[in-house]
Design an enzyme around this catalytic site. Structure first.
Site, mmCIF file in Angstrom:
data_model
loop_
_atom_site.group_PDB
_atom_site.id
_atom_site.type_symbol
_atom_site.label_atom_id
_atom_site.label_comp_id
_atom_site.label_asym_id
_atom_site.label_seq_id
_atom_site.Cartn_x
_atom_site.Cartn_y
_atom_site.Cartn_z
ATOM 1 N N HIS A 56 15.437 -16.906 5.500
ATOM 2 C CA HIS A 56 16.264 -16.528 6.646
ATOM 3 C C HIS A 56 16.891 -15.147 6.455
ATOM 4 O O HIS A 56 17.311 -14.787 5.347
ATOM 5 C CB HIS A 56 17.350 -17.577 6.886
ATOM 6 C CG HIS A 56 16.814 -18.853 7.453
ATOM 7 N ND1 HIS A 56 17.495 -20.052 7.393
ATOM 8 C CD2 HIS A 56 15.635 -19.129 8.098
ATOM 9 C CE1 HIS A 56 16.769 -21.004 7.968
ATOM 10 N NE2 HIS A 56 15.646 -20.467 8.399
ATOM 11 N N HIS A 59 19.916 -14.078 4.530
ATOM 12 C CA HIS A 59 19.805 -14.174 3.075
ATOM 13 C C HIS A 59 18.883 -13.103 2.492
ATOM 14 O O HIS A 59 18.857 -12.924 1.273
ATOM 15 C CB HIS A 59 19.294 -15.560 2.685
ATOM 16 C CG HIS A 59 20.249 -16.659 3.018
ATOM 17 N ND1 HIS A 59 20.995 -17.321 2.074
ATOM 18 C CD2 HIS A 59 20.607 -17.195 4.214
ATOM 19 C CE1 HIS A 59 21.766 -18.222 2.666
ATOM 20 N NE2 HIS A 59 21.537 -18.159 3.972
ATOM 21 N N HIS A 112 16.324 -27.720 4.541
ATOM 22 C CA HIS A 112 16.795 -26.664 5.451
ATOM 23 C C HIS A 112 15.605 -25.813 5.881
ATOM 24 O O HIS A 112 15.399 -25.551 7.067
ATOM 25 C CB HIS A 112 17.847 -25.833 4.732
ATOM 26 C CG HIS A 112 18.407 -24.707 5.538
ATOM 27 N ND1 HIS A 112 19.169 -24.903 6.666
ATOM 28 C CD2 HIS A 112 18.325 -23.365 5.373
ATOM 29 C CE1 HIS A 112 19.523 -23.727 7.164
ATOM 30 N NE2 HIS A 112 19.021 -22.780 6.399
ATOM 31 N N ASP A 131 21.737 -22.851 1.364
ATOM 32 C CA ASP A 131 21.972 -23.673 2.551
ATOM 33 C C ASP A 131 21.486 -25.110 2.388
ATOM 34 O O ASP A 131 21.267 -25.811 3.372
ATOM 35 C CB ASP A 131 21.293 -23.034 3.763
ATOM 36 C CG ASP A 131 21.951 -21.732 4.182
ATOM 37 O OD1 ASP A 131 22.945 -21.333 3.551
ATOM 38 O OD2 ASP A 131 21.468 -21.105 5.137
#
Length: 253
Positions: A56, A59, A112, A131
């Site tokens: 993501h 990140h 996730h 996460d």
């Protein structure tokens, strides 16, 4: 190992690590280069290593700028390399990543995202789980199944109680408000929720947290507790079914 919390965006935490024995410096999930560069410049440090947990952008978004400036080694999951920044080293579950005089074990934590990994520094009692596990919560299931996420959380729950849980977001106040609705008889949770509310009122971070505290108060780590199952109307159900109900309720909370 020195661990420095660097706030970014609205509620992200980035991490700068320094191994005092070697002077080596690492960053975990640098979604934004600017605050990390400012922290490194303020301390007069370079950057030797970047550890990525998942793809993501909040990140990974700062990786390119940090690589251009400091030329660190970038480490991430090999089977997710097609959607990560270019890796200097691709790792898999069970691999070890050296960092100066210490090292981290790579733990696969799908849920996730399917390619999510965590880094556990056993010697330093520190877990960088991004996460997957939050203080009093867990990440949304964008790609994985409830069963996968529950198994990932069980792997993290098996680590020592003294482990510092270095998660990636300041979600704890909202997580606490939800947790008391599904674990209402947990006195430790109620006390912790009050403490968290006071800390946030003072604009203090609530992470890192301790894994032992999470084991006692985080409902997502307690889906196999009969009391939690009863609170969500699933007495006798499997833990992954209870976990799925907890996650669904949190998504609607």
């Amino acid at each position: 190992m020195e661990i420095i919390l660097v706030p970014a965006f609205a509620d992200n935490y980035l991490y700068v690590l320094r191994d005092p024995a070697s002077g080596k410096v690492a960053a975990v999930d640098p979604g934004d280069a600017a605050p990390l560069m400012a922290e490194l410049e303020r301390r007069g440090w370079g950057l030797d290593l970047i550890l990525l947990t998942h793809h993501h952008n909040d990140h990974t978004g700062g990786v390119a700028a940090l690589v251009e400036r400091y030329a660190p080694l970038v480490v991430g999951a090999g089977h997710d390399s097609h959607r990560l920044p270019p890796l200097g080293r691709a790792v898999a579950d069970g691999d070890r990543v050296a960092f100066g005089g210490t090292s981290a074990e790579v733990i696969a934590t799908p849920g996730h995202t399917l390619g999510h990994i965590a880094y556990w520094f056993a010697q330093d009692e520190a877990l960088f789980c991004a996460d997957t596990l939050f203080a009093l919560g867990c990440g949304r299931l964008f790609e994985g199944t409830p069963g996968q996420m529950w198994e990932s959380l069980l792997r993290l729950r098996a680590l020592p109680d003294a482990t510092r849980v270095c998660c990636a977001h300041e979600y704890t106040l909202s997580n606490a408000r939800f947790a008391v609705t599904v674990d209402p008889d947990n006195a430790a949770l109620r006390a912790r929720a009050e403490e968290i509310a006071a800390r946030r009122a003072r604009h203090e971070p609530t992470v890192p947290t301790l894994l032992g505290v999470e084991k006692a108060t985080n409902p997502f780590l307690r889906a196999d507790d009969p009391g939690v199952a009863a609170a969500v109307g699933l007495v006798g159900s499997s833990p992954d079914r209870v976990f799925a109900e907890l996650r669904a309720r949190k998504d609607r909370f």
